[in-house]
Design a protein around this motif. Structure first.
Motif, short mmCIF file in Angstrom:
data_model
loop_
_atom_site.label_atom_id
_atom_site.label_comp_id
_atom_site.label_asym_id
_atom_site.label_seq_id
_atom_site.Cartn_x
_atom_site.Cartn_y
_atom_site.Cartn_z
N GLY A 108 30.07 6.41 18.92
CA GLY A 108 29.91 7.85 18.79
C GLY A 108 28.55 8.31 19.27
N LEU A 109 27.51 7.57 18.92
CA LEU A 109 26.16 7.91 19.37
C LEU A 109 26.05 7.78 20.89
N PHE A 110 26.64 6.72 21.43
CA PHE A 110 26.62 6.54 22.88
C PHE A 110 27.34 7.68 23.57
N ASN A 111 28.48 8.09 23.02
CA ASN A 111 29.24 9.21 23.58
C ASN A 111 28.41 10.49 23.54
N PHE A 112 27.70 10.71 22.43
CA PHE A 112 26.84 11.87 22.29
C PHE A 112 25.75 11.87 23.35
N VAL A 113 25.15 10.72 23.57
CA VAL A 113 24.08 10.59 24.57
C VAL A 113 24.65 10.75 25.97
N ALA A 114 25.79 10.12 26.23
CA ALA A 114 26.38 10.15 27.56
C ALA A 114 26.86 11.54 27.95
N ARG A 115 27.10 12.39 26.97
CA ARG A 115 27.58 13.75 27.26
C ARG A 115 26.48 14.66 27.76
N GLY A 116 25.35 14.15 27.98
CA GLY A 116 24.34 14.98 28.62
C GLY A 116 23.08 15.25 27.84
N ILE A 117 22.71 14.36 26.93
CA ILE A 117 21.43 14.56 26.26
C ILE A 117 20.35 14.42 27.33
N ARG A 118 19.57 15.44 27.45
CA ARG A 118 18.48 15.46 28.42
C ARG A 118 17.19 15.86 27.72
N GLY A 119 16.11 15.51 28.29
CA GLY A 119 14.82 15.90 27.76
C GLY A 119 14.21 14.82 26.91
N ARG A 120 12.90 14.72 27.00
CA ARG A 120 12.18 13.65 26.32
C ARG A 120 12.29 13.73 24.80
N ARG A 121 12.22 14.93 24.25
CA ARG A 121 12.28 15.05 22.79
C ARG A 121 13.66 14.68 22.27
N ASN A 122 14.71 15.06 22.98
CA ASN A 122 16.08 14.71 22.57
C ASN A 122 16.30 13.21 22.66
N ILE A 123 15.83 12.61 23.73
CA ILE A 123 16.00 11.17 23.92
C ILE A 123 15.25 10.40 22.83
N VAL A 177 6.55 17.56 21.72
CA VAL A 177 6.71 18.92 21.20
C VAL A 177 5.37 19.63 21.08
N ARG A 178 4.31 18.90 20.86
CA ARG A 178 2.99 19.52 20.80
C ARG A 178 2.59 20.07 22.16
N ALA A 179 2.99 19.37 23.22
CA ALA A 179 2.64 19.80 24.58
C ALA A 179 3.40 21.05 24.98
N GLY A 180 4.54 21.30 24.38
CA GLY A 180 5.34 22.48 24.73
C GLY A 180 6.15 22.24 25.98
N PRO A 181 6.88 23.26 26.43
CA PRO A 181 7.78 23.09 27.56
C PRO A 181 7.05 22.85 28.88
N SER A 182 5.86 23.38 29.03
CA SER A 182 5.15 23.20 30.30
C SER A 182 4.26 21.98 30.30
N GLY A 183 4.07 21.41 29.11
CA GLY A 183 3.19 20.26 29.01
C GLY A 183 1.74 20.66 28.81
N ARG A 184 1.44 21.99 28.76
CA ARG A 184 0.07 22.45 28.63
C ARG A 184 -0.22 23.18 27.33
N SER A 185 0.76 23.88 26.80
CA SER A 185 0.50 24.70 25.62
C SER A 185 1.20 24.13 24.40
N PRO A 205 8.67 25.81 21.61
CA PRO A 205 9.80 25.91 22.55
C PRO A 205 11.12 26.09 21.82
N ARG A 206 12.00 26.86 22.38
CA ARG A 206 13.33 27.03 21.80
C ARG A 206 14.41 26.32 22.64
N SER A 207 14.03 25.84 23.78
CA SER A 207 15.02 25.22 24.67
C SER A 207 15.37 23.83 24.17
N GLN A 208 16.41 23.29 24.72
CA GLN A 208 16.86 21.94 24.38
C GLN A 208 16.19 20.92 25.28
N ARG A 209 15.06 21.26 25.86
CA ARG A 209 14.39 20.42 26.84
C ARG A 209 14.15 19.03 26.34
#
Length: 193
Positions: free
Chosen positions: A103-118, A177-185, A189-193
């Motif tokens: 189930g976890l593999f399926n969840f990941v394979a369905r498109g988990i993207r972004g460093r915080r999600n991973i 998450v401390r770096a924020g979406p741009s990596g500078r601030s 962030p509210r995105s799923q990045r």
């Protein structure tokens, strides 16, 4: 059985406490920086599980449960046939772990993207691995025990390895998450990045 934890159990409890501290920090950051809900739930649950592992090590709960089970099998006169009870338990634990991992593999394979999600998903998977390892130790099937406690000491390798990966994921999550979406601030962030 004295009920006192061994030096190795206390060392493991200390390691788990370090993991708990990092995971709690990830949980606090997830809340404070308004991350997605499943991140908050995941880090909170991981912290609770590792805190439970700390308490189990300090109070030697695992050995107490094993001793109680052995005693019960002796009093019921079925200790000699314990493998006929342990084998189905092992199959059940292994099947449950396989379903959850799938189930976890399926969840990941369905498109988990972004460093915080991973980072969060890997931490969830490794925490599940810790629970599976605990279940294997409690079932205590002879052939499994040979793998866990034999020459290679896979019990300690897996225990320490999974704990260190969770620790690393929590630290990574906090940094991302401390770096924020741009990596500078440090803006939330509210995105799923």
């Amino acid at each position: 059985m004295t009920g006192a934890p061994s030096a190795l159990s206390l060392a493991a409890a200390g390691m788990y406490m370090i993991v708990v501290a990092a995971v709690v920090l990830a949980f606090v950051r997830a809340i404070g920086l308004q991350q997605v809900t499943w991140h908050k739930i995941a880090w909170g649950a991981i912290a609770a599980i590792f805190l439970g592992l700390v308490l189990m090590r300090i109070f030697a709960v695992e050995e107490l449960v094993r001793s109680e089970l052995r005693g019960k099998l002796y009093t019921e006169g079925v200790y000699q046939n314990r493998r006929s009870l342990q084998a189905p338990l092992f199959v059940f634990v292994f099947a449950m772990a396989t379903v959850i991992a799938g189930g976890l593999f399926n969840f990941v394979a369905r498109g988990i993207r972004g460093r915080r999600n991973i980072a969060a998903v890997i931490a969830i998977g490794c925490t599940g691995g810790m629970v599976f390892l605990l279940a294997l130790r409690l079932v205590s099937l002879h052939s499994v025990d040979e793998l866990l406690y034999g020459t290679l000491k896979l019990n300690w390798v897996a225990d320490l390895g999974l704990s260190l990966i969770v620790l690393g994921c929590a630290v990574r999550y906090v940094r991302v998450v401390r770096a924020g979406p741009s990596g500078r601030s440090a803006s939330p962030p509210r995105s799923q990045r």
